[in-house]
Design a protein around this motif. Structure first.
Motif, PDB file in Angstrom:
ATOM      1  N   MET A   1       0.835  -1.287  -0.182  1.00 31.37           N
ATOM      2  CA  MET A   1      -0.215  -0.126   0.056  1.00 31.37           C
ATOM      3  C   MET A   1       0.907   1.175   0.167  1.00 31.37           C
ATOM      4  N   ILE A   2       0.483   2.005  -0.952  1.00 23.27           N
ATOM      5  CA  ILE A   2       1.386   3.418  -0.763  1.00 23.27           C
ATOM      6  C   ILE A   2       1.052   4.265   0.655  1.00 23.27           C
ATOM      7  N   LYS A   3       2.168   4.878   0.745  1.00 20.84           N
ATOM      8  CA  LYS A   3       2.060   5.758   2.020  1.00 20.84           C
ATOM      9  C   LYS A   3       1.351   6.816   2.005  1.00 20.84           C
ATOM     10  N   PRO A   4       0.258   7.006   2.808  1.00 24.81           N
ATOM     11  CA  PRO A   4      -0.651   8.174   2.625  1.00 24.81           C
ATOM     12  C   PRO A   4       0.069   9.508   3.344  1.00 24.81           C
ATOM     13  N   GLN A   5      -0.358  10.638   2.969  1.00 21.05           N
ATOM     14  CA  GLN A   5       0.320  11.903   3.783  1.00 21.05           C
ATOM     15  C   GLN A   5      -0.748  12.500   4.190  1.00 21.05           C
ATOM     16  N   ILE A   6      -0.882  13.040   5.566  1.00 22.46           N
ATOM     17  CA  ILE A   6      -1.915  13.791   6.112  1.00 22.46           C
ATOM     18  C   ILE A   6      -1.170  15.223   5.822  1.00 22.46           C
ATOM     19  N   ILE A   7      -2.036  15.945   4.933  1.00 29.69           N
ATOM     20  CA  ILE A   7      -1.444  17.448   4.708  1.00 29.69           C
ATOM     21  C   ILE A   7      -2.039  18.518   5.600  1.00 29.69           C
ATOM     22  N   ALA A   8      -3.240  18.181   6.124  1.00 26.83           N
ATOM     23  CA  ALA A   8      -3.908  19.106   7.265  1.00 26.83           C
ATOM     24  C   ALA A   8      -4.657  18.314   8.169  1.00 26.83           C
ATOM     25  N   ASP A   9      -4.553  18.615   9.428  1.00 22.37           N
ATOM     26  CA  ASP A   9      -5.690  18.029  10.255  1.00 22.37           C
ATOM     27  C   ASP A   9      -6.300  18.911  11.060  1.00 22.37           C
ATOM     28  N   SER A  10      -6.783  20.132  10.694  1.00 27.10           N
ATOM     29  CA  SER A  10      -7.689  21.240  11.430  1.00 27.10           C
ATOM     30  C   SER A  10      -8.459  21.578  10.143  1.00 27.10           C
ATOM     31  N   TYR A  11      -9.889  21.935  10.624  1.00 27.42           N
ATOM     32  CA  TYR A  11     -10.768  22.369   9.471  1.00 27.42           C
ATOM     33  C   TYR A  11     -10.244  23.732   8.976  1.00 27.42           C
ATOM     34  N   LYS A  12      -9.695  24.587   9.598  1.00 27.75           N
ATOM     35  CA  LYS A  12      -9.377  26.074   9.162  1.00 27.75           C
ATOM     36  C   LYS A  12      -8.148  25.633   8.290  1.00 27.75           C
ATOM     37  N   GLU A  13      -7.197  24.816   8.420  1.00 22.10           N
ATOM     38  CA  GLU A  13      -5.923  24.687   7.482  1.00 22.10           C
ATOM     39  C   GLU A  13      -6.730  23.979   6.133  1.00 22.10           C
ATOM     40  N   ILE A  14      -7.774  23.152   6.421  1.00 20.04           N
ATOM     41  CA  ILE A  14      -8.339  22.291   4.987  1.00 20.04           C
ATOM     42  C   ILE A  14      -9.087  23.463   4.267  1.00 20.04           C
ATOM     43  N   LEU A  15      -9.658  24.249   4.809  1.00 18.24           N
ATOM     44  CA  LEU A  15     -10.507  25.323   4.090  1.00 18.24           C
ATOM     45  C   LEU A  15      -9.570  26.393   3.343  1.00 18.24           C
ATOM     46  N   ILE A  16      -8.480  26.517   3.867  1.00 20.79           N
ATOM     47  CA  ILE A  16      -7.431  27.333   3.269  1.00 20.79           C
ATOM     48  C   ILE A  16      -6.972  26.440   1.935  1.00 20.79           C
ATOM     49  N   ILE A  17      -6.770  25.125   2.006  1.00 19.54           N
ATOM     50  CA  ILE A  17      -6.337  24.410   1.070  1.00 19.54           C
ATOM     51  C   ILE A  17      -7.505  24.265  -0.186  1.00 19.54           C
ATOM     52  N   LEU A  18      -8.618  24.219   0.371  1.00 22.36           N
ATOM     53  CA  LEU A  18      -9.759  23.747  -0.449  1.00 22.36           C
ATOM     54  C   LEU A  18     -10.024  25.130  -1.448  1.00 22.36           C
ATOM     55  N   ASN A  19     -10.125  26.078  -0.616  1.00 20.35           N
ATOM     56  CA  ASN A  19     -10.528  27.487  -1.338  1.00 20.35           C
ATOM     57  C   ASN A  19      -9.647  27.878  -2.336  1.00 20.35           C
ATOM     58  N   ASN A  20      -8.031  27.312  -2.170  1.00 19.52           N
ATOM     59  CA  ASN A  20      -6.994  27.775  -3.220  1.00 19.52           C
ATOM     60  C   ASN A  20      -7.432  26.837  -4.340  1.00 19.52           C
ATOM     61  N   ILE A  21      -7.923  25.490  -4.128  1.00 21.14           N
ATOM     62  CA  ILE A  21      -7.939  24.667  -5.295  1.00 21.14           C
ATOM     63  C   ILE A  21      -9.462  25.344  -6.065  1.00 21.14           C
TER      64      ILE A  21
ATOM     65  N   ASP B   1      -0.228  29.732   7.780  1.00 23.15           N
ATOM     66  CA  ASP B   1      -0.952  29.925   6.677  1.00 23.15           C
ATOM     67  C   ASP B   1      -0.152  29.925   5.386  1.00 23.15           C
ATOM     68  N   ASP B   2       0.930  30.519   5.737  1.00 20.45           N
ATOM     69  CA  ASP B   2       1.772  30.681   4.564  1.00 20.45           C
ATOM     70  C   ASP B   2       2.264  29.290   4.041  1.00 20.45           C
ATOM     71  N   GLU B   3       2.607  28.368   4.866  1.00 20.07           N
ATOM     72  CA  GLU B   3       3.139  27.014   4.414  1.00 20.07           C
ATOM     73  C   GLU B   3       1.989  26.253   3.813  1.00 20.07           C
ATOM     74  N   ILE B   4       0.601  26.587   4.382  1.00 16.58           N
ATOM     75  CA  ILE B   4      -0.371  25.851   3.995  1.00 16.58           C
ATOM     76  C   ILE B   4      -0.703  26.329   2.534  1.00 16.58           C
ATOM     77  N   ASN B   5      -0.710  27.646   2.202  1.00 15.72           N
ATOM     78  CA  ASN B   5      -1.057  28.194   0.851  1.00 15.72           C
ATOM     79  C   ASN B   5      -0.033  27.760  -0.181  1.00 15.72           C
ATOM     80  N   LYS B   6       1.109  27.071   0.141  1.00 12.78           N
ATOM     81  CA  LYS B   6       2.156  26.508  -0.810  1.00 12.78           C
ATOM     82  C   LYS B   6       1.338  25.028  -1.229  1.00 12.78           C
ATOM     83  N   ILE B   7       0.500  24.496  -0.628  1.00 13.91           N
ATOM     84  CA  ILE B   7      -0.110  23.167  -1.105  1.00 13.91           C
ATOM     85  C   ILE B   7      -0.757  23.599  -2.477  1.00 13.91           C
ATOM     86  N   GLU B   8      -0.369  22.680  -3.576  1.00 16.09           N
ATOM     87  CA  GLU B   8      -0.821  23.046  -4.930  1.00 16.09           C
ATOM     88  C   GLU B   8      -0.660  21.809  -5.651  1.00 16.09           C
TER      89      GLU B   8
END
Length: 654
Positions: free
Chosen positions: A1-21, A144-151
């Protein structure tokens, strides 16, 4: 099984990533509502379907954002929430939410597969130097700066569609809808049965929860057959349902995606072109003690004058069955052919070695192994399609096993006697008067209260006082935890053992005992551990399921061992070691080194995992046979492993 990567574990960080998408996607909606799939959708269609455990959805980033905001808006709270990236596989939002203001505080589990027609969630752009998996951690992204780098990469103009995208497009005009619990006005489209059947078929190839998935699959197929006005005759093969071209494409795509995530090319990597003996023995780590040939076992379970497979082989020394010959058989003979093979596996793997005395369960385990590991291609497809009729055991395997055991008694293994050389024995005898057994410990609490899980804990210890300075003492504690888990259908079994030898100054142990009880409660993610527990001394490490690594090891962990088996197949053994020289020096006893101290602790407490030490013993015996370690004097298994790892830290345990 490939190794999954947790890129965010709070709803605020997740919302930042999703809004950028969402900014990169544009404002044109792909579909009006998320699509409900999985057991919850099946239950919506079929009242008799088993009770679902969670809510499985396919949703766009915009819909996922709306879901998170709805949870917060309606006074619900996330017990946990994680945005998980599967390299090459996709992006998943998983978690649980609860309405803390209601009396029952109902917990809702969710699993959302994100879908986009413009953004490729299989490929995340590198945001860390080196682009290594070890660098991809939630702890590295604290602002947030680090979270915003996720693309994520964007799709090219021409690309094959992901199965989830095809499903969303297919469901655009579906009128069946339902609402998520606690979230008013958050509607989901319920995927039609033909899609649910295709999705469930794709899960067969990942082997996990095989029995449950097959049971679900055939119930879905029964209802799909009703919609196709196709009646099943008990004397006819149970074939896959008639699928239209688009559903077949979705299924083929989904199977490939499943294989990427689980790193298993379905049944297509299984090699059946091998000798009769090799066929049932190609997995070296199975718990098997051979006492009768496979040919003789086939003779004992045959339905006719001869075992059926003998007339279908591609060469007399091979197990490979020719499709053209198999297809000439009548339906019941095809079923009996497969059942003969499964019964031989049940006898060979479980009943004769006395791993189990339950013939029904042994047959189910053998059928699982047959479908998951020992078949491929058209033969595998026939087994899956006809699983309900293969699952009926109609012979007395227990009597056959008892007769074989009486005729060929399994040799009982003699326990190894560990003899110390006179010099070591003399040193140990000089320490014993200063050694006191620790009579009791606070209980280690098991977090898993499931009826399908059983955990056994053993903890022993000694305190050694320095004969030179009575104010100085060290404490050695050995902890062994064994967890046995069976799935809800009692067909799949997982055994895990973790053991630790901790040697430390007694004062350090007292400090640990006085620590705040809740200090450690959130320091490690319990979702990822193989065995969940609460250690009041905070000295026994957790082991991560998918990597085998241990948590929070330090100098006091002289020896840590992790062993596990899945359906009686051994997994790789994990060992970590530390030198005991420093703590040994505190005793100020002449000639006592860390090596001798560790050996003394093992000699005094005599720890063992019993059955769980089999792969460790096999490894040590192999090293003895090739001359890597000396046969004499005989040492404790744990000492062998510790000494080898101390000498060669990079030695890989096979």
């Amino acid at each position: 099984m490939i190794k999954p990567q947790i890129i965010a574990d709070s709803y605020k960080e997740i919302l930042i990533i999703l809004n950028n998408i969402i900014k990169n996607e544009g404002n044109i909606p792909l579909i009006d509502y998320p699509v409900l799939i999985g057991s919850r959708a099946a239950k919506w269609h079929i009242y008799s379907f088993r009770e679902p455990n969670d809510w499985d959805l396919m949703a766009t980033p915009l819909q996922t954002t709306l879901f998170i905001n709805k949870v917060k808006e309606y006074n619900a709270t996330f017990k946990y929430i994680k945005l998980i990236y599967y390299p090459g596989g996709g992006l998943i939002l998983a978690g649980e939410y609860i309405d803390k203001y209601t009396a029952d505080k109902k917990l809702i589990s969710f699993y959302i597969e994100l879908v986009s027609e413009k953004v490729d969630f299989r490929n995340m752009k590198s945001i860390f130097e080196g682009n290594s998996e070890d660098n991809m951690k939630v702890d590295d992204m604290q602002d947030d700066d680090e979270i915003n780098k996720i693309e994520f990469e964007r799709f090219n103009d021409v690309h094959p569609k992901m199965s989830a995208l095809m499903i969303l497009e297919l469901c655009c005009n579906i009128e069946d809808k339902t609402m998520l619990p606690l979230l008013s006005n958050f509607l989901c489209i319920v995927a039609p049965l033909k899609i649910l059947e295709a999705l469930k078929t794709s899960l067969i190839y990942c082997q996990a929860d095989l029995h449950k998935n097959i049971s679900d699959l055939h119930l879905l197929r029964d209802y799909v057959a009703l919609t196709q006005t196709k009646k099943k005759n008990i004397a006819e093969d149970l074939y896959s349902p008639q699928r239209d071209e688009l559903i077949e494409l979705i299924l083929e795509t989904r199977i490939k995606e499943t294989e990427i995530i689980y790193s298993k090319p379905g049944a297509y990597s299984i090699n059946l072109n091998m000798s009769n003996d090799d066929f049932l023995e190609y997995e070296d780590n199975l718990f098997v003690q051979k006492c009768i040939s496979h040919e003789d076992l086939y003779e004992l379970v045959k339905y006719g004058d001869h075992p059926i497979y003998q007339g279908l082989r591609d060469g007399q020394s091979k197990e490979l069955i020719k499709k053209s010959l198999f297809e000439k058989l009548d339906y019941q003979t095809k079923i009996n052919c497969m059942k003969e093979v499964v019964m031989v596996i049940a006898l060979e793997r479980y009943l004769i070695p006395m791993i189990s005395n339950d013939q029904e369960n042994s047959y189910k385990l053998a059928l699982f192994r047959f479908c998951a590991k020992l078949t491929k291609g058209w033969f595998h497809q026939f087994a899956i399609d006809n699983y309900p009729r293969l699952s009926n055991l109609d012979k007395d395997l227990l009597s056959i096993a008892h007769n074989i055991i009486e005729k060929f008694p399994i040799k009982q293994k003699k326990s190894d006697v560990i003899l110390l050389d006179p010099e070591t024995q003399a040193i140990f005898e000089s320490i014993r008067p200063y050694t006191k057994t620790i009579s009791s410990f606070d209980e280690i609490r098991d977090y898993d209260e499931s009826d399908n899980s059983y955990t056994d804990v053993k903890r022993t210890g000694i305190k050694i006082t320095s004969p030179i300075n009575s104010d100085v003492s060290i404490t050695a504690i050995i902890t062994i935890i064994n967890n046995e888990y069976r799935d809800v259908y009692n067909t799949s079994k997982t055994d895990r053992w973790t053991a630790s030898v901790v040697i430390l100054p007694t004062n350090d142990l007292e400090i640990l005992s006085d620590d705040d009880e809740d200090e450690d409660s959130d320091s490690f993610d319990m979702d990822h551990v193989g065995i969940s527990f609460k250690d009041p001394l905070k000295i026994h490490p957790y082991q991560i399921r998918y990597s085998g690594k241990f948590s929070k090891l330090n100098s006091k962990h002289t020896f840590v061992l992790g062993i596990s088996s899945e359906d009686n197949i051994w997994e790789p053994v994990n060992i970590e070691v530390k030198s005991a020289d420093f703590v040994a020096s505190l005793l100020e006893i002449p000639d006592i080194t860390g090596d001798l101290l560790f050996k003394y602790v093992l000699d005094y407490l005599k720890p063992t995992l019993d059955f769980g030490e089999t792969p460790l013993e096999n490894w040590i015996n192999e090293l003895k046979s090739n001359g890597t370690i000396s046969i004499k004097p005989n040492q404790h298994l744990w000492y062998y492993a510790w000494n080898i790892r101390i000498s060669k830290q990079r030695l890989t345990l096979r």
